[in-house]
Design an enzyme around this catalytic site. Structure first.
Site, PDB file in Angstrom:
ATOM      1  N   GLU A 288       0.817  -1.218   0.000  1.00 46.46           N
ATOM      2  CA  GLU A 288       0.000   0.000   0.000  1.00 46.46           C
ATOM      3  C   GLU A 288       0.848   1.264   0.000  1.00 46.46           C
ATOM      4  O   GLU A 288       0.418   2.305  -0.478  1.00 46.46           O
ATOM      5  CB  GLU A 288      -0.948   0.023   1.222  1.00 46.46           C
ATOM      6  N   HIS A 309       8.845 -26.659  -1.813  1.00 41.91           N
ATOM      7  CA  HIS A 309       8.226 -27.812  -2.485  1.00 41.91           C
ATOM      8  C   HIS A 309       7.024 -27.394  -3.310  1.00 41.91           C
ATOM      9  O   HIS A 309       6.227 -28.235  -3.719  1.00 41.91           O
ATOM     10  CB  HIS A 309       7.849 -28.875  -1.449  1.00 41.91           C
ATOM     11  N   LYS A 423     -13.981  -0.576  -3.909  1.00 46.24           N
ATOM     12  CA  LYS A 423     -15.054  -0.205  -2.982  1.00 46.24           C
ATOM     13  C   LYS A 423     -16.169   0.497  -3.737  1.00 46.24           C
ATOM     14  O   LYS A 423     -17.346   0.209  -3.539  1.00 46.24           O
ATOM     15  CB  LYS A 423     -14.534   0.747  -1.894  1.00 46.24           C
TER      16      LYS A 423
HETATM   17  O1  PA5 Z   1      -3.318   1.207   5.968  1.00 47.14           O
HETATM   18  C1  PA5 Z   1      -4.470   1.560   5.846  1.00 47.14           C
HETATM   19  O2  PA5 Z   1      -4.829   2.727   6.054  1.00 47.14           O
HETATM   20  C2  PA5 Z   1      -5.558   0.579   5.439  1.00 47.14           C
HETATM   21  O3  PA5 Z   1      -5.075  -0.652   5.123  1.00 47.14           O
HETATM   22  C3  PA5 Z   1      -6.561   0.429   6.580  1.00 47.14           C
HETATM   23  O4  PA5 Z   1      -5.895  -0.057   7.714  1.00 47.14           O
HETATM   24  C4  PA5 Z   1      -7.698  -0.524   6.216  1.00 47.14           C
HETATM   25  O5  PA5 Z   1      -8.255  -0.175   4.991  1.00 47.14           O
HETATM   26  C5  PA5 Z   1      -8.779  -0.487   7.293  1.00 47.14           C
HETATM   27  O6  PA5 Z   1      -9.250   0.804   7.472  1.00 47.14           O
HETATM   28  P1  PA5 Z   1     -10.051   1.230   8.761  1.00 47.14           P
HETATM   29  O7  PA5 Z   1      -9.183   1.076   9.948  1.00 47.14           O
HETATM   30  O8  PA5 Z   1     -10.446   2.646   8.512  1.00 47.14           O
HETATM   31  O9  PA5 Z   1     -11.256   0.311   8.843  1.00 47.14           O
END
Ligand code: PA5
Length: 454
Positions: A288, A309, A423
């Site tokens: 990310e 393996h 989303k």
């Molecule tokens: O790193 C990030 O910001 C994302 O991966 C969030 O942790 C994830 O989308 C979950 O979001 P939230 O804590 O708002 O539910």
């Protein structure tokens, strides 16, 4: 203690090439430390190991004691950065078979997970398994609106209220979310659930050392003080020094040079199955943070020798786009000595007297040398042991290296705009208000399903 070992990179890189990157590295470090780069409003994790909210930290410990007292199971409901860090640390440091022990024999509640996918079968099976267990729930969402955990929490909360009544559920449900915004904060306040804060200046994937990770980790019986001390030691260690002495900087530079040479996939490898979720946490952190604007190494993970393996053939001999970072645990938590056998029917007497960790270590060295010979650059990140302290160091090491790497690659390591695309489509297809025009387009596409390319 952590130590980066670059011995196996000799066929691929020279120290002179690494040091030629020093000016660029220093400028990325300065951008980070002076808080002048994109995403600088999310740098609360940089000083967190020494600059955390002591009162919140104490409240987390208190809540964890209460959960211990009244529960056999804690359900952590969250996705991405809201559960991966806790799961990484818990699975690395606790007995993987503790679920088989009866509640009376376990010292701490079992931590289980929900809200990290949308499977009804998973949630139904989970609820069925909880039937005769005492349960608490920690709902974790910084935004308070993420669909997967919100749906799971709606189901879990109803189940808790039916089982314990509104007042009983109130004492067993904890919410970790924004200080004041979001649907979860509002709901928690209305219902009277105890809440913990995800600080504004710390994004989900950098939040494991806030209440997000700390509450579940404490419930699992892991020392928060040691974890934070490890992170603080790493913060000191990687704050200065010339490149040659700073493993965190070296890691960031090495992977960036290799990336430019066409090694576009980095595999995080471990030889301890307990580290599998650490790899999942790492993949999210790097995926990310770096994967945007058409850039970034693809972060993958493998568990050796298991995957030797299945994927070993590809690593040894497939497309030469792979580099490997190996987490080497130098002292195993537990060990077994191989005994001699009178018949030696399996031909293993040559191993008699050796420990499994010695055998595992030879597998690691043998594999590293084979992969280097096959054209895969390998670096070892040595962990003196698997402990809360070392995991604290490792978390900080990877967070800082990730931020520096992101700036080296000229991306903002603290946003994740790409996560919104699926989303929007899902909301439109499910008929969420506000997504009507997208819905029409997507429904056309859906109605064409079945008319595949053929
Ligand atoms: O790193 C990030 O910001 C994302 O991966 C969030 O942790 C994830 O989308 C979950 O979001 P939230 O804590 O708002 O539910």
């Amino acid at each position: 203690m952590l130590k980066l070992d670059l011995n196996y990179l000799q066929d691929f890189l020279s120290m002179a090439e690494i040091e030629a990157m020093e000016p660029l590295l220093l400028s990325s470090r300065q951008t980070l430390e002076n808080k002048t780069g994109p995403g600088a409003e999310y740098l609360g994790w940089l000083d967190l190991p020494v600059n955390y909210d002591r009162a919140e930290f104490a409240a987390v410990k208190e809540a964890s004691a209460a959960i211990n007292e009244q529960s056999d199971v804690l359900i952590v409901c969250g996705i991405g950065g809201s559960y991966l860090g806790a799961r990484a640390v818990i699975e690395a440091l606790t007995d993987p078979f503790s679920a088989l022990k009866s509640s009376g024999k376990r010292q701490h509640p079992l931590v289980l997970y929900a809200g990290h996918q949308l499977s009804g079968s998973y949630l139904k099976n989970l609820l069925a398994a909880l039937e005769d267990r005492r349960v608490s729930v920690n709902m974790i969402s910084k935004s308070g609106t993420t669909t997967e955990p919100a749906i799971a929490f709606r189901v879990l909360e109803q189940w808790m209220r039916e089982r314990y009544g509104a007042e009983g559920a109130r004492k067993r449900i904890y919410a970790t979310t924004d200080r004041q915004r979001g649907a979860l904060k509002q709901l928690a306040d209305e219902r009277g659930y105890q809440t913990f804060v995800v600080p504004d200046d710390i994004g989900g994937r950098y939040s494991v050392l806030t209440a997000v990770g700390l509450l579940p980790i404490a419930v699992a019986g892991i020392s928060l003080d040691e974890l934070m001390a490890g992170a603080a030691a790493a913060r000191d260690r990687y704050a200065g020094q010339e490149l040659r002495q700073n493993d965190c900087d070296l890691y960031a530079v090495v992977r960036n040079i290799l990336q430019k040479r066409g090694y576009t996939t980095e595999i995080l490898v471990s030889y301890e199955p307990g580290l599998q979720y650490f790899s999942e946490w790492w993949k999210q952190l790097y995926g990310e943070s770096e994967g945007k604007d058409g850039r970034g190494l693809f972060p993958a993970s493998m568990s050796f020798t298991t995957d030797l393996h299945s994927l070993g053939q590809y690593v040894q001999d497939g497309r030469r786009i792979l580099m490997e970072t190996v987490l080497q645990v130098e002292t195993a938590q537990e060990d077994i000595v191989i005994q001699s056998s009178a018949e030696d029917q399996d031909g293993l007497n040559y191993l008699a007297g050796k420990t499994m960790s010695e055998i595992n270590r030879m597998a690691l060295y043998g594999t590293a040398m084979a992969h280097v010979a096959g054209g895969v650059p390998v670096q070892l990140l040595k962990l003196s042991e698997l402990s809360a302290f070392v995991l604290g160091e490792l978390i900080y090491f990877f967070q800082k290296a990730c931020a520096v790497s992101g700036y080296l690659n000229a991306v903002n390591p603290f946003n994740q705009p790409g996560v919104e695309s699926y989303k929007r489509n899902m909301y439109a297809l499910l008929g969420k208000p506000g997504f009507e025009s997208e819905r029409l387009k997507l429904e056309k596409r859906l109605s064409a399903e079945g008319s595949d390319l053929r």
